[in-house]
Design an enzyme around this catalytic site. Structure first.
Site, PDB file in Angstrom:
ATOM      1  N   SER A 256       0.810  -1.210   0.000  1.00 32.25           N
ATOM      2  CA  SER A 256       0.000   0.000   0.000  1.00 32.25           C
ATOM      3  C   SER A 256       0.845   1.264   0.000  1.00 32.25           C
ATOM      4  CB  SER A 256      -0.939  -0.060   1.198  1.00 32.25           C
ATOM      5  OG  SER A 256      -2.048   0.753   0.943  1.00 32.25           O
ATOM      6  N   HIS A 397      -7.643  -5.546   0.223  1.00 28.94           N
ATOM      7  CA  HIS A 397      -6.409  -4.820   0.481  1.00 28.94           C
ATOM      8  C   HIS A 397      -5.652  -5.473   1.644  1.00 28.94           C
ATOM      9  CE1 HIS A 397      -4.184  -1.132  -0.089  1.00 28.94           C
ATOM     10  NE2 HIS A 397      -4.214  -0.883   1.212  1.00 28.94           N
TER      11      HIS A 397
HETATM   12  C1  GTR Z   1      -5.396   4.501   1.737  1.00 28.37           C
HETATM   13  C2  GTR Z   1      -4.789   5.323   0.645  1.00 28.37           C
HETATM   14  C3  GTR Z   1      -4.060   4.441  -0.303  1.00 28.37           C
HETATM   15  C4  GTR Z   1      -3.214   3.395   0.383  1.00 28.37           C
HETATM   16  C5  GTR Z   1      -3.764   2.931   1.721  1.00 28.37           C
HETATM   17  C6  GTR Z   1      -2.793   2.266   2.677  1.00 28.37           C
HETATM   18  O1  GTR Z   1      -6.174   5.212   2.580  1.00 28.37           O
HETATM   19  O2  GTR Z   1      -5.802   6.028   0.005  1.00 28.37           O
HETATM   20  O3  GTR Z   1      -3.314   5.211  -1.210  1.00 28.37           O
HETATM   21  O4  GTR Z   1      -1.916   3.776   0.487  1.00 28.37           O
HETATM   22  O5  GTR Z   1      -4.336   3.954   2.429  1.00 28.37           O
HETATM   23  O6  GTR Z   1      -1.631   2.643   2.776  1.00 28.37           O
HETATM   24  O7  GTR Z   1      -3.252   1.340   3.357  1.00 28.37           O
END
Ligand code: GTR
Length: 416
Positions: A256, A397
């Site tokens: 991420s 995610h």
């Molecule tokens: C989210 C962000 C992403 C990603 C994520 C993370 O809120 O919008 O770009 O990086 O966080 O790091 O888990």
């Protein structure tokens, strides 16, 4: 008109930037605006690059643009690093050490704590190096791994409150960082808490490694993503001194926001010989011009400290960006690059991450390497591996066991 007026009043009175109020992410392929990507193997004047020597000139130009316009320019390291062993534990399978790296510069100092797992059966060992989100104590049940004292995001499940980590989090991320499986395959794992490098809030760059430097900033100064990447390079400075580490085989990886940092670390530091981006999305592997899920404007609004100030001029103006993310991925060539997506992680634009790799592939070909071996978006859970590897797995995610299994296969393919 009335509605617009009302909307603006609500925005002003609630102190919320109009951007975040108005932003509705697009998740429909059919609604992606028409776009043209900068040609990855062309100079700015349009002339086509046909050999590695010309590409490497172009590579330097592209990195210059990303420094100036996207991540901000990180300073050269001119300080000193001292390493102190905090703990060392040996089992029959691995040695686990925690090392305090103190970065001294002028009268200032920042401490980074690195947790290192080394396999017993393999010396020197290839290493996976990555920043972690909640502290080293989350990666191990070992009672002597220090609970991070740095600023941390509050998280109920992990018991962090008032921006302090707690014992409750010990060992709670071992599924995301399967150290035992990694060492069993003959690899080492090095990790550190990203908040040691730079706490993840908009602090005007007063703390973390930014504080090692004078605070005269301009629109191209380094943001937090660049600082995290820079921190990874400082750990690399240390890893190359260890006889137990095969310094020619250090993979930098991240999930991420830390996947964005891993890519930037790989781009700015050629000592990383493999780069792994997990769900890195916008500002990572995904093409910005697709505007699918998170966009440049959205990321700069939600996280104003991540990128350089100059990146904000491209909010809602992606077509004006002088570069797109495939060009950044191309700067990693010919080193093996792995891009991982999650099917339900639409916010990070899985297809855009894949296309980032596809569009970087012509540069790998200049080096006589196959980039991504297919231009067809692969089905879920069917990885494709050339010099660029890619998978989209089921689920959302996260950095999961499945991801690690593919990273290990990819490393075996290129390093064994
Ligand atoms: C989210 C962000 C992403 C990603 C994520 C993370 O809120 O919008 O770009 O990086 O966080 O790091 O888990």
């Amino acid at each position: 008109m009335k509605i617009l007026y009302l909307f603006l009043i609500i925005c002003f009175s609630s102190n919320i930037p109009a951007y975040s109020q108005a932003f509705v992410p697009n998740y429909d392929e059919a609604k992606i605006p028409f776009y043209t990507l900068p040609n990855v193997i062309a100079f700015e004047d349009g002339s086509i690059i046909t050999n590695v020597a010309d590409w490497e000139k172009r590579r330097a130009e592209i990195l210059g643009v990303f420094s100036k316009e996207v991540y901000g320019t990180s300073p050269e390291w001119d300080g000193e690093i001292t390493a102190t062993e905090v703990s060392s534990v040996a089992t029959d399978k691995f040695i686990r050490k925690e090392i305090k790296l103190s970065l001294h510069r002028k009268s200032k100092k920042v401490d980074l704590y690195v947790l290192l797992f080394l396999p017993r059966q393999q010396t020197p060992a290839p290493i996976f190096l990555g920043l972690n989100f909640y502290g080293n104590q989350t990666l191990s049940d070992g009672a002597n791994v220090l609970v991070t004292q740095s600023w941390i995001r509050d998280n109920n499940d992990l018991g962090s409150e008032n921006n302090r980590a707690s014992e409750k989090s010990r060992g709670m991320r071992t599924a995301n960082w399967p150290a035992e499986d990694i060492v069993e395959k003959g690899y080492g794992l090095a990790s550190l808490y990203y908040g040691d490098v730079d706490p993840d809030f908009d602090d005007g760059f007063q703390n973390g490694v930014h504080a090692l430097y004078d605070q005269e900033r301009d629109e191209s100064s380094w943001g937090s993503v660049a600082a995290w990447a820079w921190g990874l390079s400082r750990v690399m400075d240390y890893l190359v001194t260890l006889p137990e580490v095969d310094a020619d085989k250090v993979a930098v990886l991240g999930h991420s926001r830390l996947g964005k940092a891993a890519i930037w670390a790989g781009a700015t530091d050629q000592r990383f010989s493999m780069i792994i981006s997990n769900n890195s999305g916008c500002g990572g592997a995904a093409l910005s011009r697709r505007r699918f899920g998170e966009t440049v404007g959205r990321i700069n609004t939600s996280f104003p400290h991540w990128f350089s100030e100059s990146f904000r001029q491209y909010n809602r103006r992606e077509d004006e960006l002088p570069v797109d993310q495939h060009q950044l991925l191309a700067t990693l060539a010919p080193r093996p690059l792995y891009i991982a997506s999650g099917e339900d992680d639409k916010w990070a634009d899985p297809r855009g991450e894949f296309l980032g790799g596809v569009e970087a592939s012509p540069v790998y070909e200049l080096y006589q390497k196959t980039g991504i071996p297919t231009t067809e978006f692969p089905p879920v859970n069917q990885p494709v591996m050339g010099h660029i590897g890619y998978h989209i797995r089921n689920g959302g995610h996260g950095l999961l066991g499945y991801d690690w299994q593919q990273f290990l296969k990819f490393a075996d393919m290129h390093w064994r």
